[in-house]
Design an enzyme around this catalytic site. Structure first.
Site, PDB file in Angstrom:
ATOM      1  N   PHE A   1     -19.016  23.161  16.032  1.00 31.18           N
ATOM      2  CA  PHE A   1     -18.549  22.494  14.798  1.00 31.18           C
ATOM      3  C   PHE A   1     -19.726  22.127  13.888  1.00 31.18           C
ATOM      4  CE2 PHE A   1     -17.583  17.928  13.461  1.00 31.18           C
ATOM      5  CZ  PHE A   1     -17.116  18.294  12.201  1.00 31.18           C
TER       6      PHE A   1
ATOM      7  N   SER B   1     -24.180  21.709  23.243  1.00 29.16           N
ATOM      8  CA  SER B   1     -23.623  20.803  24.257  1.00 29.16           C
ATOM      9  C   SER B   1     -22.130  20.632  24.012  1.00 29.16           C
ATOM     10  CB  SER B   1     -24.257  19.399  24.181  1.00 29.16           C
ATOM     11  OG  SER B   1     -23.667  18.560  25.162  1.00 29.16           O
TER      12      SER B   1
ATOM     13  N   TYR C   1     -22.713  12.980  29.806  1.00 32.10           N
ATOM     14  CA  TYR C   1     -23.160  13.240  28.432  1.00 32.10           C
ATOM     15  C   TYR C   1     -24.236  12.242  28.026  1.00 32.10           C
ATOM     16  CZ  TYR C   1     -22.607  14.166  23.366  1.00 32.10           C
ATOM     17  OH  TYR C   1     -22.804  14.496  22.052  1.00 32.10           O
TER      18      TYR C   1
END
Ligand code: UDP
Length: 340
Positions: free
Chosen positions: A28, A92, A162
């Protein structure tokens, strides 16, 4: 940058273009960066293993002079034979659903992938910019969050894969700067939205907008009093551009400081989509941060940057993309994972 001059077909001396390698460039945010650098006359190499990235995001760049795509996992040895002026490490999984679906890949890309990308920056003499995150602050005890805050992270919780990968990535980036003199930047990205988000990536905005368009109830996790601050992707990538061209090695928060409780955000989505869907409450996920708002004083001062797009305007820009995607996938909320 290598300063040898090229000779054009008409015999004029021309400067070679700068070249950037963007890991996660089919994702994105990465795809908007690829577009921005192409527009600003850079050559762009996108590297992506496509586990959460999507070639549709960059298909308009294929065939343009100076654009290259390499399908590769950046946790493996990475190499690029041409000169590189900058590496933007954006690879990621980035939504809570995705990094819980790919916990080991998330840890590997933040650790091994960052190491590989830094190694390439070192050997090619390129600047290195790390995409870090507001998640390094965890469930913050200081509000809003300045870069000086060390955070409140649960290392063994479901979000830890994360959060800790990005914290390690920051440490590794500064280590390469200090030990090897690599010219590094770190951006801490707060909640960002816009077209090209995957319909089912599980984040609040795609969920709410898709639910509203389909006439389904909007799923508010918990009582909806937890807050977030949403930044339109066009503002974010402008900030990243400015950061790359600054000379600070310290982390810089980029995000929109306008904070909103999630339940109010859901109502804004209802207004933007002219939907009369209901709101339903579901269980709050583990370790879901109670509040989040960037302190952007550093970005204002060093980069002379602040976001321009209001939430209302950003939703107006973004909703048609989701309407279009839903038309294409036949309004079937279960059919998206295979096609996106
Ligand atoms: N959220 C929600 N309903 C959804 C998806 C998310 O209420 O369908 C909440 C989530 O619990 C969190 C906030 O919205 O408090 C933002 O979640 P998101 O997944 O977008 O990103 P986060 O900021 O948590 O990384």
């Amino acid at each position: 940058m290598i300063l040898n001059t090229l000779v054009s077909e008409r015999g004029e001396a021309t400067m070679p273009k700068s070249r950037v390698l963007i890991t996660g460039g089919a994702g994105f945010i990465g795809s908007y960066l690829a577009e921005l650098f192409m527009d600003r006359d850079w050559e762009v190499v996108v590297m992506d293993n496509l586990i959460t990235g999507n070639l549709e995001n960059i298909e308009h760049l294929f065939g343009k002079q100076g654009f290259q795509f390499i399908e590769q996992d950046v946790t493996e040895y990475i190499h690029h034979s041409g000169s590189l002026d900058a590496i933007l490490h954006f690879a990621s999984p980035a939504s809570p659903i995705d990094y819980q679906l790919y916990p080991i890949q998330t840890l590997k890309v933040g650790s091994l992938g960052t190491h590989k990308a830094l190694g390439l920056a070192r050997s090619s003499g390129a600047k290195f910019l790390l995409a870090s995150t507001s998640e390094v602050y965890g469930d913050p005890l200081i509000h809003p969050q300045p870069e000086s805050y060390w955070g409140n992270v649960n290392p063994i919780g479901v979000r830890g894969v994360y959060d800790e990968a990005k914290r390690f990535a920051e440490a590794m980036t500064l280590a390469y700067h200090r030990a090897h003199g690599v010219d590094t930047r770190i951006v801490r990205i707060f909640n960002t939205y816009g077209s090209r988000m995957r319909l089912n990536d599980g984040r609040a905005l795609p969920n709410f907008v898709c639910q509203a368009i389909r006439g389904e109830p909007l799923t508010i996790y918990g009582d909806g009093s937890q807050t977030r601050s949403f930044c339109h992707v066009s503002d974010l990538v402008e900030g990243v551009w400015k950061l790359l061209h600054s000379n600070t090695h310290q982390p810089v928060n980029l995000g929109n400081p306008t904070e909103i409780p999630i339940v109010d955000f859901a109502r804004k989505v209802l207004a933007a989509t002219e939907s009369d869907s209901d709101l339903v409450h579901e269980t709050l996920p583990e370790d879901d941060p109670r509040v989040r708002q960037p302190d952007i004083s550093r970005a204002r001062e060093i980069l002379e940057w602040e976001p321009k797009v209001t939430l209302e305007e950003g939703l107006r820009l973004t909703v048609p993309y989701f309407e279009q995607k839903i038309r294409e996938t036949g309004n079937d909320s279960t059919a998206v994972r295979e096609s996106d």
